[in-house]
Design an enzyme around this catalytic site. Structure first.
Site, PDB file in Angstrom:
ATOM      1  N   PHE A 246       0.818  -1.219   0.000  1.00 39.39           N
ATOM      2  CA  PHE A 246       0.000   0.000   0.000  1.00 39.39           C
ATOM      3  C   PHE A 246       0.850   1.267   0.000  1.00 39.39           C
ATOM      4  O   PHE A 246       0.398   2.322   0.417  1.00 39.39           O
ATOM      5  CB  PHE A 246      -0.966   0.009   1.190  1.00 39.39           C
ATOM      6  CG  PHE A 246      -1.688  -1.290   1.409  1.00 39.39           C
ATOM      7  CD1 PHE A 246      -2.510  -1.807   0.430  1.00 39.39           C
ATOM      8  CD2 PHE A 246      -1.526  -2.013   2.577  1.00 39.39           C
ATOM      9  CE1 PHE A 246      -3.160  -3.018   0.609  1.00 39.39           C
ATOM     10  CE2 PHE A 246      -2.175  -3.224   2.768  1.00 39.39           C
ATOM     11  CZ  PHE A 246      -2.999  -3.728   1.787  1.00 39.39           C
ATOM     12  N   GLY A 472       0.541  -8.333  -3.687  1.00 35.39           N
ATOM     13  CA  GLY A 472      -0.729  -8.932  -3.282  1.00 35.39           C
ATOM     14  C   GLY A 472      -1.852  -8.600  -4.237  1.00 35.39           C
ATOM     15  O   GLY A 472      -2.987  -9.046  -4.064  1.00 35.39           O
ATOM     16  N   ALA A 515       0.889  -2.646 -13.860  1.00 35.22           N
ATOM     17  CA  ALA A 515       0.093  -3.453 -14.792  1.00 35.22           C
ATOM     18  C   ALA A 515       0.336  -3.007 -16.227  1.00 35.22           C
ATOM     19  O   ALA A 515       0.603  -3.831 -17.113  1.00 35.22           O
ATOM     20  CB  ALA A 515      -1.394  -3.371 -14.439  1.00 35.22           C
ATOM     21  N   LYS A 637     -11.593 -10.574 -12.097  1.00 37.67           N
ATOM     22  CA  LYS A 637     -11.669 -11.044 -10.710  1.00 37.67           C
ATOM     23  C   LYS A 637     -10.705 -10.263  -9.806  1.00 37.67           C
ATOM     24  O   LYS A 637     -11.118  -9.696  -8.790  1.00 37.67           O
ATOM     25  CB  LYS A 637     -11.341 -12.531 -10.675  1.00 37.67           C
ATOM     26  CG  LYS A 637     -11.659 -13.228  -9.378  1.00 37.67           C
ATOM     27  CD  LYS A 637     -11.417 -14.721  -9.569  1.00 37.67           C
ATOM     28  CE  LYS A 637     -12.014 -15.549  -8.453  1.00 37.67           C
ATOM     29  NZ  LYS A 637     -11.870 -16.997  -8.759  1.00 37.67           N
ATOM     30  N   LYS A 704      -4.606   1.003 -18.130  1.00 30.42           N
ATOM     31  CA  LYS A 704      -4.399   2.219 -17.325  1.00 30.42           C
ATOM     32  C   LYS A 704      -3.982   1.934 -15.887  1.00 30.42           C
ATOM     33  O   LYS A 704      -3.418   2.792 -15.221  1.00 30.42           O
ATOM     34  CB  LYS A 704      -5.678   3.049 -17.313  1.00 30.42           C
ATOM     35  CG  LYS A 704      -5.956   3.788 -18.620  1.00 30.42           C
ATOM     36  CD  LYS A 704      -7.171   4.671 -18.454  1.00 30.42           C
ATOM     37  CE  LYS A 704      -7.245   5.751 -19.525  1.00 30.42           C
ATOM     38  NZ  LYS A 704      -8.403   6.637 -19.286  1.00 30.42           N
ATOM     39  N   GLY A 707      -4.785   0.175  -9.150  1.00 28.94           N
ATOM     40  CA  GLY A 707      -4.483  -0.043  -7.736  1.00 28.94           C
ATOM     41  C   GLY A 707      -4.989   1.070  -6.842  1.00 28.94           C
ATOM     42  O   GLY A 707      -5.395   0.833  -5.706  1.00 28.94           O
ATOM     43  N   GLU A 708      -4.962   2.292  -7.344  1.00 29.34           N
ATOM     44  CA  GLU A 708      -5.280   3.435  -6.478  1.00 29.34           C
ATOM     45  C   GLU A 708      -6.730   3.905  -6.606  1.00 29.34           C
ATOM     46  O   GLU A 708      -7.337   4.324  -5.633  1.00 29.34           O
ATOM     47  CB  GLU A 708      -4.375   4.638  -6.810  1.00 29.34           C
ATOM     48  CG  GLU A 708      -2.987   4.319  -7.302  1.00 29.34           C
ATOM     49  CD  GLU A 708      -2.043   3.826  -6.243  1.00 29.34           C
ATOM     50  OE1 GLU A 708      -2.197   4.212  -5.069  1.00 29.34           O
ATOM     51  OE2 GLU A 708      -1.140   3.034  -6.578  1.00 29.34           O
TER      52      GLU A 708
END
Lengths: 742, 338
Positions: A246, A472, A515, A637, A704, A707-708
């Site tokens: 994080f 993770g 990604a 998923k 794009k 995560g955030e």
């Protein structure tokens, strides 16, 4: 063979994780491994005047107690301690000297044969201090806060303060409708499940293999080389799995310095594991005091935005992000101005935490927009549509793609927003007040240079290698999906190697850029593999691909196939047999296209329902809909899980999270996950995630990153729903029930 | 955490003898609190005497129509015991409001009575705390005291006792059976825990070397009209800001008898017999409930961060009484306030 990209492939590392086969930094071992326990400072600022380790050393099984007085040599220049993402300043150096810069700072390391012995002996170290005056309260440094400067670190240049436009002061003064408010977000800690740990193993040849909890193994490797004067061949850093980062693992943390320090002092392998309490001496999300002023026309268009922010950092480094820029970006407004000041406190340096700057700044902006909507007597969603911007307001350029309108439409429909009664306190259910709130979210779509190696063997298996991290989020899985599609192989034939500093170059894993970076990197290298296969296939006698160009061929179902005529194909096995090669290895660096003419962002629309007991103030967030526009979704998923996690975190930010510091003593008084509240299952109800279609050609795969974006705006949507339910506007987070009782 | 010895007691007499021989020893049962305190160096026993395998795990009917609960009965087993669910549902409800399933599986009945406060200043040996280190001062008085007491405080200590289960035991007028070097005795629940006064280091009136062997419930269980309402900062796994346990006997719309106890507000489960007396004989309505709440809180005092608890307690008392009177007790699984 159907493509894997875009499907709900289960995690390829799932079995390893649930069976315990996946090993984390504190689980690697070596013959004769020693265990170390950290002694932490109990004052906030000053000097160590005496440190007596004799009682600890007298404990059977203790090998040494390292302090600033007896530690091995470390670099004495700041430059050696500056990592890939270091802010300006003088980085903290563990056990370097007698100075105390923050409470909980590591001041000694007890190394013993067993962890229990180390922990016991650590309790026997006697420390005397000369205490100095300190300030840990941002409100006491409010006046003394200093304007931020553009960062010196080139990789931090994007955080330079945004440029104002127009004349915001004049426009505000002339505005038909104004809203101005101050919003506060406290310090928050990351609280990943996995404790920070490092296992430094001294190999038989004297070199080091360091297993460290980190979001960037190469960042740690470079850092250790600098701090200890090592050659890059002498130290390898590994982190195959991570139990949550994080942002807390972007920069090197002190556990890795201490483990290597002890390993070098004793020439033995050493493990350091932080306690949960010690985790609160790492970085944190900076507290933020914000003043937002909005000036609008009667028709609900914006004419002026002013965003002032004060954020928190240490006395020795200037950590900040472009906190104020989100306000100027998101909505059409001819006039905008910003001021961002830093409050230097006697704490550790703040750091990135999920959606750094956006999670906090967009909370304030979107709460302010909600207040403006009330002042304009306009539906909050309608206000966003009237202020909608098709162009990046900072640079006046188009977006590569922006499907935010569709987020609003699909999110509102799924939520039933049209049935909302605009009047606060108008919706009830028994003893509960019901509130509906919404907000917008925004984040960047980054891509960074990255190098990927692929080794294809004649049996149709491929190994894909890159020094990136899976913190993770599912990086192993999306890498396998992309490689399988690009190489035309079954998913099971792909193996992924990452989290090893000796692998091809990767940036730290953060900012939602991995990604896009690693997936396009895989595509580039896979194209090289394909070209090599085509070269071999063309050599076959009577090759069906003899006259096919490299752009006209694809890999599918284990074959090279002409895109124009699928009957013309050569299997991978045949091509490699023709060339008499057992393996094809390619390594390529992929640099993102320079596309300064367009802005690259992800967006979201969040709708939240709260039910609040009118008398007692007990809040339940009963429904959330999060509609996300984030380019191509690689794995529905893991992507949904990412957004669910972000929404849960946003609910925690709105209602629960706060690092509580006793400013008299400078100590955190809820340094454990019983008293530092995050949502528990009972706090989480119905969450619906929608990915809207958003084709994007910023990179070949149209990715794009997400995560955030999942957390951005959620706290505002909840806070706005609380206002709608109660008629009370709470402008300081978390919205604990006492704030609703008055 | 210091090194310590571990021994297992074979009988109550053995346990009492073992601790008599070593005043620096501690009993350990579920260990859900003591082990944490040892890790934090707040407790530093040189020996742990494990009493968890003593045959004190039975729930038995008493001749008086009550229930005798062995000190080693696990919180989960007690909460879901058929006799407790049927006859003392307020106890079942209070237990289920506390901690987490995993902790309740480990925690013992006796140990629940002996929990230490969750005050942050007590837990951090770098901070002053009169309870941990008498004479060092109270960090919470001028510090972070959001969770702290509003009733029965002293200048030495404003800590709260954290148990939910004990709030129900207080209103049920349980009796605590103990054994010690001077034999067995019984302590009324209200006399078990102490207010801090000048000796906040003493949580309760157990004498050195004494151990809890059982908790006995009298027959009155208030099974028809009860509630346990816990208000906290998140909907589970959080200590009470305020909790209210209520048991009523109602006939013809009037309150015949009332029991009322609060958690999260004092150094002990806070029972107010004057408020109970004021409820007796009255009609069950909000005005009456408000009067009772005013009586409970007549001497309440806040310390800054926790001032809100006074009004919160007032409202929670009224709500819990309403729930009990209506026969609609607070659910512990559906977190919506009934």
């Amino acid at each position: 063979m159907a493509p894997y990209i875009g499907t709900a492939v289960s995690r390829v590392d799932g079995v390893a994780k649930v069976t315990g086969a996946a090993k984390y930094a504190a689980e690697f071992s070596a013959p004769g491994l020693l265990y170390a326990s950290i002694v932490s400072a109990t004052i906030t600022k000053g000097r160590i005047t005496r440190i007596d380790t004799s009682a600890a050393l007298a404990v059977e099984g203790v090998l040494t107690v390292l302090t600033h007085e007896n530690r091995p040599r470390m670099a004495d220049k700041d430059e050696a301690y500056k990592d890939e993402v270091a802010p300006d300043g003088s980085p903290f150096r563990p056990l370097y000297d007698d100075k105390i810069k923050f409470n909980g700072q590591p001041i000694a390391l007890v190394v013993a044969e067993r962890s229990e012995i180390a922990r016991f002996a650590a309790s026997l170290v006697v420390v005397e201090y000369g205490a100095a005056a300190y300030v840990t309260d941002v409100f006491r440094r409010r006046e003394a806060a200093v304007p931020v400067k553009a960062p010196a670190n080139p990789s931090e240049a994007l955080f330079a303060p945004p440029k104002p436009r127009g004349d915001a002061d004049r426009a505000l003064a002339a505005a038909a409708v104004r809203h101005e408010g101050e919003y506060y977000v406290p310090i928050e800690h990351h609280n990943p499940m996995e404790l920070y740990a490092a296992t430094a193993i001294v190999d038989p040849d004297g070199k080091l293999t360091v297993y460290d909890k980190t979001q960037g193994v190469q960042n740690i490797q470079h850092y250790l080389c600098g701090v200890f004067g090592l050659k890059s061949d002498d130290v390898k850093v590994m982190n195959p799995y991570m139990g949550g980062g994080f942002g807390s693992g972007l920069r090197p943390q002190f556990e890795v310095v201490l483990a290597v320090l002890a390993a070098r002092a004793l020439q033995r392998s050493v493990r350091v594991v932080l306690t949960r309490q010690q985790m609160y001496a790492l970085g944190y999300r900076p507290a933020m005091i914000q003043r937002i002023a909005l000036g609008a026309n009667r028709d609900g268009t914006l004419d002026a935005i002013s965003h002032d922010a004060i954020t928190v950092t240490s006395q020795y480094e200037d950590f900040y992000r472009q906190e104020t820029a989100w306000s100027g970006l998101l909505y059409t407004s001819a006039n905008a101005k910003y001021a961002h000041r830093l409050a230097h406190l006697d704490l550790a340096t703040s750091c990135d935490m999920r959606a750094p700057s956006a999670a906090t700044a967009v909370y304030a902006l979107e709460a302010a927009m909600d207040e403006l909507a009330v002042a304009l007597k306009l539906d909050p969603l309608e206000l966003r549509l009237r202020c909608y911007s098709d162009r990046d307001q900072h640079e006046d350029r188009p977006y590569s793609s922006k499907a935010l309108r569709e987020c609003y439409r699909q999110g509102a429909e799924a939520f039933g927003w049209s049935r909302r009664n605009p009047e606060p306190r108008s919706m009830r259910e028994g003893t509960d007040l019901v509130g509906w709130g919404m907000a917008t979210g925004v984040w960047d779509a980054f891509q960074a240079p990255i190098t990927v190696r692929i080794v294809l063997t004649a049996n149709g298996h491929a190994e894909v290698a890159c020094a990136t991290s899976d913190i993770g989020t599912g990086t192993y899985t999306i890498m396998a999906q992309v490689a399988a599609d690009m190489l035309g192989l079954p998913l099971d034939n792909i193996s992924i190697k990452l989290g090893d500093s000796s692998l091809p170059q990767s940036p730290v894993e953060g900012g939602s850029w991995i990604a896009a970076s690693v997936s396009n990197g895989i595509a580039t290298t896979a194209a090289r593999i394909r070209n090599e296969l085509l070269r071999l296939a063309k050599q076959m006698p009577g090759s069906p691909l003899a006259d096919v160009g490299s752009d006209d061929v694809a890999l599918a179902d284990g074959k090279l196939v002409s895109k124009r005529d699928s009957s013309r194909a050569v299997s991978i096995a045949d091509a490699m047999r023709q060339g008499a090669v057992e393996r094809i290895e390619q390594e390529e660096t992929t640099n993102p296209a320079q596309d300064e003419k367009r802005a690259h962002n992800t967006h979201s629309a969040i709708f939240a329902e709260v039910k609040i007991d009118e008398q007692l103030g007990v809040i339940r967030v009963t429904r959330v809909v999060s509609a996300i526009a984030a380019g191509r979704i690689l794995n529905t998923k893991t992507a949904t899980s990412q957004i669910l996690g972000g929404v849960v975190w946003g609910i925690g930010m709105a209602l629960h999270e706060e690092t509580q510091i006793d400013h008299t003593f400078g100590r955190i008084v809820n340094a454990n996950i019983a008293e530092y509240h995050v949502p528990v299952h009972a706090d989480i109800h119905d969450i619906k995630v929608i990915f809207v279609d958003e084709p994007d050609d910023s990179n070949p795969l149209g990715i794009k990153g997400l995560g955030e974006i999942g957390i951005v705006g959620v706290a505002a949507a909840v806070a706005n729903a609380v206002y709608h339910a109660t008629g009370k506007r709470v402008r300081d987070l978390p919205i604990s029930l006492d704030k609703l009782l008055a | 955490m210091i090194n310590f010895q571990y021994v297992r007691a074979n009988s109550i007499a053995d346990a009492v003898n073992l601790i008599a021989d070593d005043p620096a020893a501690k009993f350990v049962a579920g260990g859900t609190n003591l082990i944490d305190l040892m890790k934090m160096d707040v407790e530093q026993p040189t020996k742990l005497i494990d009493i968890s395998r003593l045959a004190l795990d039975k729930v038995e009917d008493t001749a008086e129509g009550g229930l005798r609960i062995g000190a080693m009965v696990r919180n989960s087993d007690l909460a879901y015991h058929p006799a407790v669910e049927a006859r003392y549902p307020v106890l079942s409800s209070a237990i289920r409001a506390g901690a987490s399933q995993q902790l309740r599986n480990m925690a013992s009945t006796g140990g629940n009575l002996l929990q230490r406060t969750r005050c942050a200043y007590f837990y951090d040996i770098a901070l002053p705390c009169n309870k941990r280190t008498p004479g060092s001062g109270c960090g919470a008085l001028a510090g972070h005291n959001r969770m702290h007491a509003i009733l029965g405080t002293s200048d030495a200590c404003i800590a709260v006792f954290p148990s939910d289960m004990c709030v129900a035991l207080a209103l049920l007028e349980a009796r605590v059976h103990v054994s010690g070097p001077n034999g067995a005795r019984t302590i009324a629940f209200d006399a078990f825990h102490r207010l801090p006064g000048e000796t906040p280091q003493r949580d309760n009136n157990l004498e050195p070397g004494e151990m809890i062997v059982a908790v006995e419930l009298p027959s009155a269980g208030f099974a028809s009209n009860y509630s346990y309402l816990k208000i906290r900062d998140r909907l589970s796994y959080a200590f009470a800001l305020v909790s209210v346990g209520v048991g009523l006997e109602i006939a013809d719309g009037r309150i015949k008898a009332a029991r009322l106890a609060l958690g999260g507000v004092a150094h002990k489960p806070w029972r107010d017999t004057r408020a109970e007396a004021a409820l007796a004989g009255q009609a069950a309505n909000e005005a009456v409930f408000r009067q009772a709440a005013d009586i409970v809180l007549r001497d309440a005092r806040g310390f800054g961060h926790n001032n809100f608890k006074i009004e919160l307690a007032r409202r929670a008392i009224i709500r819990a009484l309403t729930q009990a009177a209506n026969g609609t007790p607070q659910s512990q699984s559906n977190k919506k306030i009934a």
